[in-house]
Every structure is written in C-alpha cells, then in structure tokens.
Write a protein that holds these residues in place. Structure first.
Motif, PDB file in Angstrom:
ATOM      1  N   ILE A   1       0.829  -1.269   0.098  1.00  0.00           N
ATOM      2  CA  ILE A   1      -0.190  -0.040  -0.160  1.00  0.00           C
ATOM      3  C   ILE A   1       0.940   1.372  -0.013  1.00  0.00           C
ATOM      4  O   ILE A   1       1.769   1.406   0.945  1.00  0.00           O
ATOM      5  N   GLN A   2       0.680   2.279  -1.042  1.00  0.00           N
ATOM      6  CA  GLN A   2       1.641   3.277  -1.287  1.00  0.00           C
ATOM      7  C   GLN A   2       0.872   4.662  -0.873  1.00  0.00           C
ATOM      8  O   GLN A   2      -0.182   4.831  -1.503  1.00  0.00           O
ATOM      9  N   ALA A   3       1.042   5.266   0.257  1.00  0.00           N
ATOM     10  CA  ALA A   3       0.496   6.174   0.492  1.00  0.00           C
ATOM     11  C   ALA A   3       1.493   7.529   0.568  1.00  0.00           C
ATOM     12  O   ALA A   3       2.060   7.715   1.631  1.00  0.00           O
ATOM     13  N   PRO A   4       1.545   8.183  -0.463  1.00  0.00           N
ATOM     14  CA  PRO A   4       2.527   9.316  -0.766  1.00  0.00           C
ATOM     15  C   PRO A   4       2.251  10.686  -0.167  1.00  0.00           C
ATOM     16  O   PRO A   4       2.343  11.376  -0.859  1.00  0.00           O
ATOM     17  N   TYR A   5       2.038  10.466   1.289  1.00  0.00           N
ATOM     18  CA  TYR A   5       1.549  11.917   1.782  1.00  0.00           C
ATOM     19  C   TYR A   5       2.266  11.914   3.039  1.00  0.00           C
ATOM     20  O   TYR A   5       2.809  11.032   3.524  1.00  0.00           O
ATOM     21  N   GLU A   6       2.440  13.321   3.553  1.00  0.00           N
ATOM     22  CA  GLU A   6       3.219  13.688   4.850  1.00  0.00           C
ATOM     23  C   GLU A   6       2.409  13.129   5.973  1.00  0.00           C
ATOM     24  O   GLU A   6       3.169  12.867   6.901  1.00  0.00           O
ATOM     25  N   LYS A   7       1.116  13.084   6.068  1.00  0.00           N
ATOM     26  CA  LYS A   7       0.310  12.734   6.804  1.00  0.00           C
ATOM     27  C   LYS A   7      -0.728  11.772   6.763  1.00  0.00           C
ATOM     28  O   LYS A   7      -1.218  11.784   5.633  1.00  0.00           O
ATOM     29  N   LEU A   8      -1.081  10.876   7.680  1.00  0.00           N
ATOM     30  CA  LEU A   8      -2.063   9.641   7.302  1.00  0.00           C
ATOM     31  C   LEU A   8      -3.236  10.043   8.511  1.00  0.00           C
ATOM     32  O   LEU A   8      -3.019  10.628   9.343  1.00  0.00           O
ATOM     33  N   ASP A   9      -4.427   9.413   7.918  1.00  0.00           N
ATOM     34  CA  ASP A   9      -5.503   9.735   8.914  1.00  0.00           C
ATOM     35  C   ASP A   9      -5.369   8.598   9.925  1.00  0.00           C
ATOM     36  O   ASP A   9      -5.743   7.506   9.724  1.00  0.00           O
ATOM     37  N   ARG A  10      -4.934   8.955  10.941  1.00  0.00           N
ATOM     38  CA  ARG A  10      -4.654   8.122  12.171  1.00  0.00           C
ATOM     39  C   ARG A  10      -5.962   7.575  12.989  1.00  0.00           C
ATOM     40  O   ARG A  10      -5.943   6.817  13.732  1.00  0.00           O
ATOM     41  N   SER A  11      -7.088   8.243  12.644  1.00  0.00           N
ATOM     42  CA  SER A  11      -8.191   8.131  13.396  1.00  0.00           C
ATOM     43  C   SER A  11      -9.160   6.956  12.925  1.00  0.00           C
ATOM     44  O   SER A  11     -10.072   6.545  13.470  1.00  0.00           O
ATOM     45  N   MET A  12      -8.677   6.846  11.505  1.00  0.00           N
ATOM     46  CA  MET A  12      -9.831   5.507  10.849  1.00  0.00           C
ATOM     47  C   MET A  12      -9.362   4.170  11.481  1.00  0.00           C
ATOM     48  O   MET A  12      -8.138   3.900  11.569  1.00  0.00           O
ATOM     49  N   PRO A  13     -10.255   3.462  11.734  1.00  0.00           N
ATOM     50  CA  PRO A  13     -10.137   1.967  12.052  1.00  0.00           C
ATOM     51  C   PRO A  13      -9.142   1.160  11.174  1.00  0.00           C
ATOM     52  O   PRO A  13      -8.358   0.647  11.634  1.00  0.00           O
ATOM     53  N   LEU A  14      -9.077   1.528   9.836  1.00  0.00           N
ATOM     54  CA  LEU A  14      -8.035   0.771   9.156  1.00  0.00           C
ATOM     55  C   LEU A  14      -6.647   1.139   9.258  1.00  0.00           C
ATOM     56  O   LEU A  14      -5.940  -0.041   9.210  1.00  0.00           O
ATOM     57  N   TYR A  15      -6.487   2.191   9.850  1.00  0.00           N
ATOM     58  CA  TYR A  15      -5.060   2.722  10.089  1.00  0.00           C
ATOM     59  C   TYR A  15      -4.576   1.682  11.159  1.00  0.00           C
ATOM     60  O   TYR A  15      -3.429   1.112  10.953  1.00  0.00           O
ATOM     61  N   LYS A  16      -5.412   1.448  12.260  1.00  0.00           N
ATOM     62  CA  LYS A  16      -4.788   0.549  13.212  1.00  0.00           C
ATOM     63  C   LYS A  16      -4.400  -0.675  12.818  1.00  0.00           C
ATOM     64  O   LYS A  16      -3.726  -1.357  13.142  1.00  0.00           O
ATOM     65  N   LEU A  17      -5.737  -1.140  12.006  1.00  0.00           N
ATOM     66  CA  LEU A  17      -5.655  -2.544  11.561  1.00  0.00           C
ATOM     67  C   LEU A  17      -4.208  -2.821  10.519  1.00  0.00           C
ATOM     68  O   LEU A  17      -3.436  -3.800  10.740  1.00  0.00           O
ATOM     69  N   ILE A  18      -4.117  -1.884   9.703  1.00  0.00           N
ATOM     70  CA  ILE A  18      -2.797  -1.904   8.866  1.00  0.00           C
ATOM     71  C   ILE A  18      -1.679  -1.824   9.614  1.00  0.00           C
ATOM     72  O   ILE A  18      -0.449  -2.712   9.344  1.00  0.00           O
ATOM     73  N   THR A  19      -1.335  -1.014  10.518  1.00  0.00           N
ATOM     74  CA  THR A  19      -0.244  -0.994  11.419  1.00  0.00           C
ATOM     75  C   THR A  19       0.058  -1.963  12.238  1.00  0.00           C
ATOM     76  O   THR A  19       1.183  -2.505  12.524  1.00  0.00           O
ATOM     77  N   ASP A  20      -1.004  -2.827  12.653  1.00  0.00           N
ATOM     78  CA  ASP A  20      -0.884  -4.141  13.499  1.00  0.00           C
ATOM     79  C   ASP A  20      -0.620  -5.074  12.638  1.00  0.00           C
ATOM     80  O   ASP A  20       0.281  -6.224  12.910  1.00  0.00           O
ATOM     81  N   ARG A  21      -0.990  -5.303  11.275  1.00  0.00           N
ATOM     82  CA  ARG A  21      -0.859  -6.289  10.487  1.00  0.00           C
ATOM     83  C   ARG A  21       0.219  -6.187   9.440  1.00  0.00           C
ATOM     84  O   ARG A  21       1.017  -7.259   9.004  1.00  0.00           O
ATOM     85  N   ALA A  22       0.720  -5.020   8.837  1.00  0.00           N
ATOM     86  CA  ALA A  22       1.512  -4.688   7.933  1.00  0.00           C
ATOM     87  C   ALA A  22       2.867  -4.172   8.522  1.00  0.00           C
ATOM     88  O   ALA A  22       3.009  -3.492   9.587  1.00  0.00           O
ATOM     89  N   LYS A  23       3.980  -4.467   7.719  1.00  0.00           N
ATOM     90  CA  LYS A  23       5.105  -3.512   8.166  1.00  0.00           C
ATOM     91  C   LYS A  23       5.153  -2.311   7.571  1.00  0.00           C
ATOM     92  O   LYS A  23       4.693  -1.871   6.283  1.00  0.00           O
ATOM     93  N   VAL A  24       5.539  -1.201   8.406  1.00  0.00           N
ATOM     94  CA  VAL A  24       5.155   0.060   7.972  1.00  0.00           C
ATOM     95  C   VAL A  24       6.543   0.732   7.827  1.00  0.00           C
ATOM     96  O   VAL A  24       7.514   0.575   8.474  1.00  0.00           O
ATOM     97  N   ILE A  25       6.701   1.353   6.654  1.00  0.00           N
ATOM     98  CA  ILE A  25       8.073   1.889   6.277  1.00  0.00           C
ATOM     99  C   ILE A  25       7.656   3.453   5.722  1.00  0.00           C
ATOM    100  O   ILE A  25       6.762   3.773   5.021  1.00  0.00           O
TER     101      ILE A  25
END
Length: 324
Positions: free
Chosen positions: A102-126
């Motif tokens: 998943i490529q998110a070419p942005y300075e900030k991510l929407d950390r309030s969304m439930p999907l954010y927590k799930l992705i950061t729990d399940r995926a390697k974040v770079i």
C-alpha cells in the motif's frame, strides 16, 4: 504481523520507489508479476479481487495499491467508491502468494480511521520521508565514491542548493555530473555550475501558475527556459501532473478547513508556496483540473506506446493551452 503486507508512506517519491523495489527484490518478484492499481482511478474492490487470485506461472506476485488516497483522508475520483471493509477483510486473511504493498505518498496519514490501526498491526510500515541535509550529503559522497570521484565542499553545497530535496532530480543530476567529470578525480564548483541546472521545480510551479492564470506569454517563456536547461520533456509532463494533483488534494484539504500553515506542513513547502497552492486551488475548478490531468495521462500513454514523440507531444499540449 504478516510477512507479505506493507504500508509505505511519505512524500519522498525516490525513497518510496526505492523501498518498493527492495520489497520486490526481497520476495524475488519479477516485474511481469507486479500489478499496480491507482487508487485515485480504480476501485479498491478490483485490486483486492486480484490480490486474492493465485499468480500465473510464478510462486508469488505483488499487488500495489498506488496513491492510496483513503490513507490520507482524501477522496478518489467522483465515480470511484472504495469499500474499505473489503481491505480490512483481506488484511485479516491475506493471500499467502500475494505481496500487498500500500503506497500512501503523503506527509500525514489519517490515524483516526479504524483501517489505520489494523494496517499498522498487520503490515510492516516503512516511512518514505525526506532525509536531513547531512544524510543527503553523505549519500552524494558515497555515490561519487563508487564512481571513484570526490567532491569539494563548496561544490557539494552548490549542488545541494541547485537540486533541492527532490531525490529523483538529485540522482539524475548526479549521473550527469559523473559523466561530465570524465577522467577527473574531483568535482569542482565550476563543474557543478556548468552542468547542474537550478532546481526546475521552481519553474514548474511558475508554469502551473501561468496555466491557472491563463498567462499564455509566461507559459511559453517558462517552457522555453526549461528546454534550454535540457530538462527532459517527460520529467516536465509528470511534474505538471504532480502539481495539478497537488492542487486537487488541496481543494479537498480546504474543504476540511485546513489553513495555510497546515498546507505548508502537509506538502513540506514554504509559506509563500503554500499561499499560491491555496490560491490556485480556489481559482480553478475540479472539472478543469481533472481535464488537465486526463489530457496529461493520455499524452503520457501515447508517448510510452510510441504514438507521439515526447517533445512534440508536450509542445502540442502547451500550445493547445496557449490557444484556449
């Protein structure tokens, strides 16, 4: 954490591209086995459906969700609907033969969304963010060392002031400088001054401003200056598309009550540049921006497929703007 799920975020295009390639190399995935889906143009459901399919004539494949606007709280095209629950379901039970990036070419991510927590729990974040000046300097020195070259301190400062923080530009201009050096052992300020063009990003912003303001005389003047500096037409085309996309994002951010300082931090630009980005966003319609982006995308495709030469194609694009 799954070993085949990745989230790449940050606005440094060079680092994002490099990180993506490293993931593909680490998983021994060939280019032919990579599928890219632009989340600003394609529904998420289509990409997830393909991610769930087993690869053809290969052990593994990669599915890339490019420009994952939903991660930055941005919206795709009006006729595109992303059902994020489909991605959530996939993350809970990913296909073991698919590497999902998943490529998110942005300075900030929407950390309030439930999907954010799930992705950061399940995926390697770079993080693909810009390095500080010292790291830039060291990278340049290392690349020159590989070419058996050194660079004088004044020349290094001059080089950095000209290419700025654009990593793609840095690599391209450094390659040109290495070729120009020939048999020399040391890069001097004179070499930099002769071969390295001042950051053309400034000219691209002026070019965009001229398009929005319908200043046809300025439009063609800036374009000629870029050509005289030997800036590649494809680079100009893609830089234009990037800036128009930036304005489109800004229109969405303004709807969310972002202020000038917020825009400045979001895009990592100066206060003055943030002002003009906001001004352009207010002065141009969504339809006009989407039309320009569509025409640039069509031109990019025609150039890639050999339908038109890049110099002819870009000049015709700009001349049409000149006539409008």
């Amino acid at each position: 954490m799954a070993q085949n799920l990745y989230l790449l975020w940050g606005s440094d295009a060079y680092t994002l591209k490099k990180a993506t390639q490293k993931i593909l190399d680490d998983h021994a995935i060939l280019k032919v086995d990579v599928e890219v889906y632009d989340m600003e143009e394609v529904a998420l459901a289509e990409a997830i459906d393909h991610a769930m399919m087993i690869p053809f004539l290969a052990d593994n494949k990669a599915v890339i969700l490019a420009s994952a606007c939903f991660m930055g709280g941005l919206k795709p095209r009006a006729d595109i609907n992303h059902h994020l629950n489909q991605l959530e379901s996939y993350l809970e039970n990913p296909n073991p033969t698919t590497v999902l990036i998943i490529q998110a070419p942005y300075e900030k991510l929407d950390r309030s969304m439930p999907l954010y927590k799930l992705i950061t729990d399940r995926a390697k974040v770079i993080a693909c963010t810009q390095e500080d000046g010292e790291e830039f300097f060291q990278e340049i020195k290392d690349l020159l060392k590989e070419a058996n070259l050194r660079i004088e301190a004044n020349a290094l400062q001059m080089f950095m002031s000209r290419v700025g923080n654009d990593r793609m530009m840095l690599k391209n201009e450094l390659d040109k400088l290495i070729v120009f050096a020939g048999e020399a052992e040391v890069i001097t300020p004179e070499m930099v001054r002769e071969i390295v063009y001042s950051n053309p990003d400034d000219h691209i912003y002026l070019l965009v401003n001229a398009v929005i303001a319908s200043d046809t005389e300025m439009l063609m003047q800036i374009y000629r200056e870029l050509l005289m500096a030997n800036i590649d037409e494809l680079w100009i085309l893609r830089a234009l598309a990037s800036k128009f996309q930036e304005i489109l994002y800004t229109k969405e951010l303004l709807k969310q009550n972002y202020k000038q300082e917020d825009i400045m931090h979001y895009f990592s630009v100066s206060k003055g540049r943030a002002y003009y980005i906001m001004k352009n966003a207010r002065d141009v319609s969504d339809d006009r921006l989407l039309e320009l982006l569509s025409r640039l995308d069509e031109l990019d495709t025609n150039i890639k497929t050999g339908g038109i030469a890049k110099d002819v194609g870009l000049e015709l694009f700009l001349l049409k703007l000149y006539e409008e």
